[in-house]
Design a protein around this motif. Structure first.
Motif, PDB file in Angstrom:
ATOM      1  N   VAL A 257      12.100 -11.256  14.961  1.00 27.92           N
ATOM      2  CA  VAL A 257      11.982 -12.286  14.111  1.00 27.92           C
ATOM      3  C   VAL A 257      10.634 -11.828  13.179  1.00 27.92           C
ATOM      4  O   VAL A 257       9.644 -11.865  13.679  1.00 27.92           O
TER       5      VAL A 257
ATOM      6  N   SER B 165      10.611 -10.087   7.117  1.00 24.88           N
ATOM      7  CA  SER B 165      11.850  -9.421   6.594  1.00 24.88           C
ATOM      8  C   SER B 165      13.269  -9.571   7.453  1.00 24.88           C
ATOM      9  O   SER B 165      14.138  -8.973   7.163  1.00 24.88           O
ATOM     10  N   ASN B 166      12.969 -10.165   8.594  1.00 24.96           N
ATOM     11  CA  ASN B 166      14.413 -10.417   9.415  1.00 24.96           C
ATOM     12  C   ASN B 166      13.932 -12.124   9.837  1.00 24.96           C
ATOM     13  O   ASN B 166      13.570 -12.442  10.986  1.00 24.96           O
TER      14      ASN B 166
END
Length: 592
Positions: free
Chosen positions: A59, A62-63
């Motif tokens: 995580v 960008s995620n």
């Protein structure tokens, strides 16, 4: 005394499947960081809240991932929530598990999950999850700011339609004290997207001093009932133990009324002698309960309530469910096999080893959050599900559950009081007769049944002669499945002055008993319905707490009305009572 307090606290935690876990740690699936949060709010003292942040591997800005917020049951801490937090973190959630105010290293006194300050403190944590700064620190003195969190996906607008830069996609989950906080938080923060409150209350004034007649809205009544002496003592002991354990955090919490507002201790002492609770304290409990601010809760809610629960019975969840459903809030409810009065069945739920692949309730809770926070999963499941302990299964408990589109299942079957001891179908003309009893002095117990909360060895169920009346059906020819809330329409006769002081009024206790073919008797769910009667001339409707139970063929269903109870403080003076049979004296049962 210390032994009693420790054993009581252990029982409170075990009753809902909670165990104090070791300090959270890093794993291959996620990292864990302990943080301190400034939970300041406008109308009270500044509180330091300690919590553990779980961030799944992979995580990043960008995620991004959705978030889950969880806190402890009464007497627990953030560590109590570690198994649940690890499970959700391993499923891709950023999880913040924190110790509620007054518990587990967090400061401030216990204020019973009120919107202010408890809900406001939770709202500050939501802001942190949404990327706000100046809230999280690495030390209790709040001198070392923690980095801004940029791991949680954001919503475009909150549930009020407002656009905010610190609006995370976040849900809440937890049980008991960690269940009601979700209502408190949702009432003050529309950024929360879904909640799963488990085994919690609707109106704390009802929970601790229920009156099961004259209910105006939900479980709330204008007149208090009978004090739950064992549960009240146990909760006081758990709060005291928490204050002693964490005295180093805030030593002043031990002065006066340890870890509680001063009025609470005074009320506990007063209730032990008078059998009643100070009106201002009960009003405070009600104001801080979701019954008083249900209109401010507008987000999807999965209610999970226990069939083994004499602290927060199913009536409380029903009151919340009906209120939310009436407003059009997406709401579902599960009556599961556990609760404060017993551990869940295998394959149903465990908070020490939660696993959605092998536990029905855990699966439903994960599915609820996945649906509303991830937009994934099979859906939210049936609107109503209830556990049937007479169904055999292996593995996950799904086969033991029946489901319905409404909480009102089956049909109403009516029985009338007949003679002095009979209970007959309403179509059968009842025989005339009168049952007589006398309530005990000083609110003393008159039954031998299972003591709530204390974990003591109980005697076989038995009532003291002359202090109760009972009515039995004939042996049942086929199984009788009761699912829901029985009601009793009753008129009694007693020499009572109308308008007498609360302590002098008549208090009675109604319960449903399963009598086996061998004569052994068991109060269903150990559930008792206290009623405080100010005017015996007026017929009353007694709401007996809902249950799910099969009466087997050959068994008898028994209605008992008694003058005392092991688990409650009754009326203060002895009063003779007579109850006539007749077609207007009716027990209504919801039969599935």
């Amino acid at each position: 005394m210390r032994t009693l307090v420790v054993s009581t606290l252990a029982l409170l935690l075990a009753a809902v499947g909670i165990a104090v876990a070791p300090q959270a740690h890093a794993s291959d699936a996620f990292t864990v960081t302990t943080l301190h949060f400034d939970a300041a709010h406008d109308s009270g003292p500044r509180c330091d809240v300690v919590g553990d942040l779980y961030v799944p591997q992979g995580v990043s800005p960008s995620n991004l991932a959705p978030a889950a917020l969880t806190t402890n049951g009464f007497g627990g801490s953030k560590d109590s929530q570690a198994p649940l937090a690890r499970m959700y973190a391993s499923r891709g959630y950023v999880v913040l598990a924190y110790s509620g105010l007054g518990f587990g290293g967090s400061s401030c006194r216990i204020t019973f999950d009120s919107p202010i300050p408890d809900g406001a403190a939770a709202s500050r944590l939501v802001s942190y999850l949404g990327g706000a700064t100046g809230i999280a620190f690495r030390d209790a003195a709040h001198t070392k700011p923690a980095p801004r969190l940029d791991a949680v996906v954001h919503d475009g607008v909150d549930h009020s339609g407002t656009r905010r830069s610190d609006d995370p996609r976040v849900g809440m989950i937890g049980g008991s004290y960690g269940g009601h906080i979700q209502f408190a938080a949702a009432s003050v923060d529309p950024r929360i997207d879904a909640i799963v409150p488990m085994v919690t209350w609707n109106d704390l004034s009802y929970s601790l001093s229920p009156n099961n007649t004259g209910q105006s809205v939900g479980v709330s009544t204008p007149t208090q009932g009978a004090v739950k002496i064992n549960w009240s003592a146990s909760l006081a002991a758990a709060g005291l133990m928490s204050g002693v354990q964490h005295a180093s955090v805030e030593p002043q919490r031990l002065t006066g009324c340890p870890d509680f507002p001063a009025a609470v201790c005074s009320a506990l002492v007063g209730s032990a002698t008078s059998g009643t609770v100070d009106r201002s304290v009960l009003d405070g409990f009600r104001r801080g309960s979701v019954a008083s601010f249900l209109d401010r809760v507008t987000i999807p809610t999965l209610l999970v309530q226990g069939q083994k629960d004499t602290l927060f019975n199913i009536q409380e969840a029903l009151a919340t469910y009906r209120g939310l459903s009436a407003k059009g809030v997406p709401t579902a409810m599960i009556w599961f096999s556990g609760g404060h009065s017993g551990t869940p069945a295998t394959g149903d739920y465990s908070s020490t080893t939660p696993n959605p692949d092998t536990q029905y309730v855990t699966q439903r809770a994960v599915g609820w959050l996945d649906h509303y926070l991830k937009g994934s999963g099979p859906g939210t499941g049936p609107r109503f599900a209830y556990y049937r302990d007479w169904i055999d299964y292996r593995g996950i408990a799904t086969p033991a559950y029946a489901t319905a589109g409404s909480v009102d299942v089956g049909s109403r079957v009516q029985y009338a009081l007949s003679g002095a001891t009979g209970l007959v179908p309403l179509a059968t003309p009842p025989r005339p007769g009168t049952a007589r009893l006398r309530t005990p002095p000083a609110g003393l117990p008159t039954t031998h049944d299972v003591p709530d909360a204390l974990g003591l060895i109980s005697l076989p169920e038995r009532d003291v002669a002359g202090t109760y009346a009972q009515w039995d059906t004939a042996p049942l020819r086929s199984a009788l499945d009761v699912v829901g809330t029985p009601t009793l329409r009753l008129r009694v006769s007693a020499p009572l002055d109308v308008g007498a002081p609360l302590a002098d009024q008549l208090v009675l206790f109604a319960r449903i008993v399963d009598v086996g073919a061998d004569g052994s008797s068991t109060t269903v769910g150990n559930l008792v319905a206290p009623v405080r009667i100010s005017d015996p001339r007026v017929p009353m409707t007694i709401t007996i707490p809902a249950f799910v139970h099969r009466f087997d063929p050959g068994h008898r269903l028994r209605l008992v009305v008694s003058g005392g109870s092991t688990n409650y403080r009754g009326g203060m003076r002895p009063i003779p009572v007579s109850i006539d049979a007749g077609p207007d004296q009716i027990l209504r049962l919801p039969i599935a």
